[in-house]
Design a protein around this motif. Structure first.
Motif, PDB file in Angstrom:
ATOM      1  N   LYS A   1       0.886  -1.156   0.000  1.00 20.79           N
ATOM      2  CA  LYS A   1       0.000   0.000   0.000  1.00 20.79           C
ATOM      3  C   LYS A   1       0.930   1.214   0.000  1.00 20.79           C
ATOM      4  CE  LYS A   1      -3.391  -2.469   2.739  1.00 20.79           C
ATOM      5  NZ  LYS A   1      -3.924  -2.655   4.073  1.00 20.79           N
ATOM      6  N   THR A   2       0.655   2.172  -0.834  1.00 19.15           N
ATOM      7  CA  THR A   2       1.607   3.269  -1.031  1.00 19.15           C
ATOM      8  C   THR A   2       1.754   4.190   0.173  1.00 19.15           C
ATOM      9  OG1 THR A   2      -0.124   4.588  -2.069  1.00 19.15           O
ATOM     10  CG2 THR A   2       1.309   3.309  -3.532  1.00 19.15           C
ATOM     11  N   ASP A   3       0.777   4.245   1.062  1.00 19.20           N
ATOM     12  CA  ASP A   3       0.862   5.192   2.175  1.00 19.20           C
ATOM     13  C   ASP A   3       1.523   4.600   3.420  1.00 19.20           C
ATOM     14  OD1 ASP A   3      -1.254   3.451   2.611  1.00 19.20           O
ATOM     15  OD2 ASP A   3      -2.485   4.941   3.627  1.00 19.20           O
ATOM     16  N   GLN A   4       1.946   3.359   3.381  1.00 18.16           N
ATOM     17  CA  GLN A   4       2.549   2.703   4.533  1.00 18.16           C
ATOM     18  C   GLN A   4       4.064   2.682   4.428  1.00 18.16           C
ATOM     19  OE1 GLN A   4       0.110   2.499   6.918  1.00 18.16           O
ATOM     20  NE2 GLN A   4       0.791   0.453   7.383  1.00 18.16           N
ATOM     21  N   PRO A   5       4.751   2.875   5.556  1.00 19.32           N
ATOM     22  CA  PRO A   5       6.197   2.647   5.536  1.00 19.32           C
ATOM     23  C   PRO A   5       6.464   1.176   5.234  1.00 19.32           C
ATOM     24  CG  PRO A   5       5.516   3.771   7.541  1.00 19.32           C
ATOM     25  CD  PRO A   5       4.271   3.320   6.832  1.00 19.32           C
ATOM     26  N   LYS A   6       7.633   0.885   4.746  1.00 18.89           N
ATOM     27  CA  LYS A   6       7.946  -0.481   4.339  1.00 18.89           C
ATOM     28  C   LYS A   6       8.722  -1.206   5.421  1.00 18.89           C
ATOM     29  CE  LYS A   6       7.267   0.252  -0.381  1.00 18.89           C
ATOM     30  NZ  LYS A   6       6.427  -0.557  -1.149  1.00 18.89           N
ATOM     31  N   GLY A   7       8.641  -2.519   5.356  1.00 16.71           N
ATOM     32  CA  GLY A   7       9.349  -3.351   6.318  1.00 16.71           C
ATOM     33  C   GLY A   7       8.541  -3.522   7.593  1.00 16.71           C
ATOM     34  N   CYS A   8       9.168  -4.083   8.589  1.00 17.54           N
ATOM     35  CA  CYS A   8       8.531  -4.343   9.873  1.00 17.54           C
ATOM     36  C   CYS A   8       9.126  -3.409  10.918  1.00 17.54           C
ATOM     37  CB  CYS A   8       8.765  -5.806  10.268  1.00 17.54           C
ATOM     38  SG  CYS A   8       8.276  -6.212  11.952  1.00 17.54           S
ATOM     39  N   PHE A   9       8.299  -2.661  11.591  1.00 16.87           N
ATOM     40  CA  PHE A   9       8.774  -1.707  12.585  1.00 16.87           C
ATOM     41  C   PHE A   9       9.549  -2.411  13.706  1.00 16.87           C
ATOM     42  CE2 PHE A   9       7.966   1.116  16.322  1.00 16.87           C
ATOM     43  CZ  PHE A   9       8.731   2.182  15.903  1.00 16.87           C
ATOM     44  N   VAL A  10       9.069  -3.571  14.135  1.00 14.91           N
ATOM     45  CA  VAL A  10       9.757  -4.304  15.199  1.00 14.91           C
ATOM     46  C   VAL A  10      11.139  -4.768  14.728  1.00 14.91           C
ATOM     47  CG1 VAL A  10       9.719  -6.397  16.624  1.00 14.91           C
ATOM     48  CG2 VAL A  10       7.672  -4.993  16.443  1.00 14.91           C
ATOM     49  N   THR A  11      11.216  -5.307  13.521  1.00 16.64           N
ATOM     50  CA  THR A  11      12.505  -5.760  12.999  1.00 16.64           C
ATOM     51  C   THR A  11      13.452  -4.582  12.809  1.00 16.64           C
ATOM     52  OG1 THR A  11      11.490  -7.665  11.927  1.00 16.64           O
ATOM     53  CG2 THR A  11      13.655  -7.002  11.126  1.00 16.64           C
ATOM     54  N   ASN A  12      12.945  -3.471  12.287  1.00 17.26           N
ATOM     55  CA  ASN A  12      13.784  -2.280  12.131  1.00 17.26           C
ATOM     56  C   ASN A  12      14.330  -1.835  13.488  1.00 17.26           C
ATOM     57  OD1 ASN A  12      12.956  -2.396   9.472  1.00 17.26           O
ATOM     58  ND2 ASN A  12      11.683  -0.573   9.561  1.00 17.26           N
ATOM     59  N   THR A  13      13.461  -1.833  14.482  1.00 21.73           N
ATOM     60  CA  THR A  13      13.869  -1.438  15.831  1.00 21.73           C
ATOM     61  C   THR A  13      14.872  -2.430  16.395  1.00 21.73           C
ATOM     62  OG1 THR A  13      11.744  -0.359  16.212  1.00 21.73           O
ATOM     63  CG2 THR A  13      13.024  -0.946  18.171  1.00 21.73           C
ATOM     64  N   TYR A  14      14.599  -3.698  16.200  1.00 22.13           N
ATOM     65  CA  TYR A  14      15.498  -4.754  16.668  1.00 22.13           C
ATOM     66  C   TYR A  14      16.894  -4.556  16.082  1.00 22.13           C
ATOM     67  CZ  TYR A  14      16.757  -9.582  17.950  1.00 22.13           C
ATOM     68  OH  TYR A  14      17.344 -10.691  18.483  1.00 22.13           O
ATOM     69  N   ASN A  15      16.950  -4.256  14.790  1.00 23.27           N
ATOM     70  CA  ASN A  15      18.239  -4.024  14.123  1.00 23.27           C
ATOM     71  C   ASN A  15      18.930  -2.763  14.649  1.00 23.27           C
ATOM     72  OD1 ASN A  15      17.990  -6.318  12.542  1.00 23.27           O
ATOM     73  ND2 ASN A  15      17.045  -5.213  10.849  1.00 23.27           N
TER      74      ASN A  15
ATOM     75  N   ALA B   1      14.557 -15.949   8.656  1.00 21.31           N
ATOM     76  CA  ALA B   1      13.905 -15.648   7.379  1.00 21.31           C
ATOM     77  C   ALA B   1      12.904 -14.506   7.547  1.00 21.31           C
ATOM     78  CB  ALA B   1      13.206 -16.892   6.837  1.00 21.31           C
ATOM     79  N   LYS B   2      12.232 -14.451   8.705  1.00 23.06           N
ATOM     80  CA  LYS B   2      11.290 -13.359   8.976  1.00 23.06           C
ATOM     81  C   LYS B   2      12.029 -12.022   9.000  1.00 23.06           C
ATOM     82  CE  LYS B   2       7.472 -11.308  10.329  1.00 23.06           C
ATOM     83  NZ  LYS B   2       7.727  -9.957   9.837  1.00 23.06           N
ATOM     84  N   HIS B   3      13.222 -11.999   9.615  1.00 26.87           N
ATOM     85  CA  HIS B   3      14.030 -10.773   9.607  1.00 26.87           C
ATOM     86  C   HIS B   3      14.410 -10.402   8.171  1.00 26.87           C
ATOM     87  CE1 HIS B   3      14.402 -10.408  13.882  1.00 26.87           C
ATOM     88  NE2 HIS B   3      15.101 -11.519  14.030  1.00 26.87           N
ATOM     89  N   GLY B   4      14.838 -11.390   7.397  1.00 27.74           N
ATOM     90  CA  GLY B   4      15.212 -11.144   6.004  1.00 27.74           C
ATOM     91  C   GLY B   4      14.033 -10.651   5.190  1.00 27.74           C
ATOM     92  N   LEU B   5      12.879 -11.228   5.441  1.00 25.94           N
ATOM     93  CA  LEU B   5      11.666 -10.816   4.742  1.00 25.94           C
ATOM     94  C   LEU B   5      11.346  -9.353   5.046  1.00 25.94           C
ATOM     95  CD1 LEU B   5       9.153 -11.577   3.054  1.00 25.94           C
ATOM     96  CD2 LEU B   5       8.072 -12.271   5.203  1.00 25.94           C
ATOM     97  N   ALA B   6      11.478  -8.979   6.302  1.00 27.06           N
ATOM     98  CA  ALA B   6      11.203  -7.587   6.689  1.00 27.06           C
ATOM     99  C   ALA B   6      12.148  -6.630   5.978  1.00 27.06           C
ATOM    100  CB  ALA B   6      11.313  -7.436   8.206  1.00 27.06           C
ATOM    101  N   ALA B   7      13.416  -7.001   5.897  1.00 25.26           N
ATOM    102  CA  ALA B   7      14.388  -6.146   5.209  1.00 25.26           C
ATOM    103  C   ALA B   7      14.104  -6.102   3.709  1.00 25.26           C
ATOM    104  CB  ALA B   7      15.799  -6.653   5.461  1.00 25.26           C
ATOM    105  N   ALA B   8      13.826  -7.253   3.123  1.00 29.85           N
ATOM    106  CA  ALA B   8      13.568  -7.315   1.681  1.00 29.85           C
ATOM    107  C   ALA B   8      12.310  -6.542   1.303  1.00 29.85           C
ATOM    108  CB  ALA B   8      13.453  -8.772   1.235  1.00 29.85           C
TER     109      ALA B   8
END
Length: 187
Positions: free
Chosen positions: A96-110, A160-167
Motif C-alpha cells: 500500500k503506497t501510504d505505509q512505511p515499508k518493512g517491519c517496525f519491530v525488525t527495524n527497531t530490533y536491528n 527468514a522473517k528478519h530477512g523478509l522484513a528487510a527485503a
C-alpha cells in the motif's frame, strides 16, 4: 490549571510511529515529530515525557496493530502453512503506497541490537521469543520431526522473517512472494 489536550493521543502516536518507522529512532528529530504529529514539543513532553517515551508508545501501538496477524497465526491448525500465511500477511501492507515499508519491530530490533537500551531490548527480545515459540509450536505439529530439526527450522524461520522484513523495504510484491515460496519449499 492544566490545559486539556486538543488532540487524540492515538492519532498522534500513529503519526509518530510512521516517522520513526521511516527514519529510525536516531535519525528522527523532535522537529520532525512536531511537524508530523501537529503538536509542539511541550505537548509531546507533557504526554510522553521524552522522545524515548514516545518511541515506547509507538512500539506498543505497533504491537496492537500486528496482534491480529499473530492471533491468526496462533489459532491456525495447519502447522508450517500457518507460518507461511503469517509471512504473507506480515508484508501485505507494504504494498500500500501510504505505509512505511518493512517491519517496525525488525527495524527497531536491528537499530537497537547493539545499544544498551534495556527497556527497548527487553521488548524486542520478548516479541522475538513469542514469535519463535509460536513457530516452534507450528513446526512441532509434524510429529515426524526430531527436536533437533524442529529447533533448526524454528531458528531458520525466525531469521527468514528478519530477512523478509528487510527485503520488503525494497523489493517488489512478486519478488517477495517468490522469496516466501522459496523459504518454505524445503521445509
Amino acid at each position: 490549571m492544566p490545559r486539556s489536550k486538543t488532540y487524540n493521543e492515538e492519532d498522534v502516536v500513529e503519526k509518530a510511529l510512521n516517522v520513526f518507522w521511516q527514519n529510525g529512532y536516531e535519525s528522527t528529530s523532535m522537529q520532525m515529530l512536531e511537524k508530523a504529529m501537529g503538536i509542539n514539543k511541550f505537548s509531546i513532553y507533557s504526554s510522553f515525557e521524552s522522545k524515548h517515551g514516545l518511541f515506547l508508545e509507538c512500539l506498543k501501538h505497533y504491537k496492537k496493530q500486528v496482534k491480529h496477524n499473530i492471533d491468526k497465526l496462533k489459532a491456525g491448525n495447519k502447522g508450517i502453512e500457518d507460518i507461511k500465511q503469517f509471512f504473507y500477511d506480515s508484508v501485505s501492507s507494504n504494498f500500500k503506497t501510504d505505509q512505511p515499508k518493512g517491519c517496525f519491530v525488525t527495524n527497531t530490533y536491528n537499530e537497537f541490537s547493539s545499544k544498551e537500551d534495556k527497556c527497548i531490548n527487553e521488548q524486542m527480545t520478548n516479541f522475538m521469543n513469542q514469535l519463535k515459540s509460536i513457530f516452534r509450536q507450528k513446526i512441532e505439529m509434524d510429529t515426524n520431526k526430531s527436536k533437533k530439526l524442529v529447533t533448526k527450522q524454528t531458528n531458520y524461520l525466525l531469521l527468514a522473517k528478519h530477512g523478509l522484513a528487510a527485503a520488503s523495504r525494497v523489493n517488489t510484491k512478486e519478488e517477495i512472494e517468490d522469496y516466501i515460496d522459496m523459504i518454505f519449499k524445503n521445509l
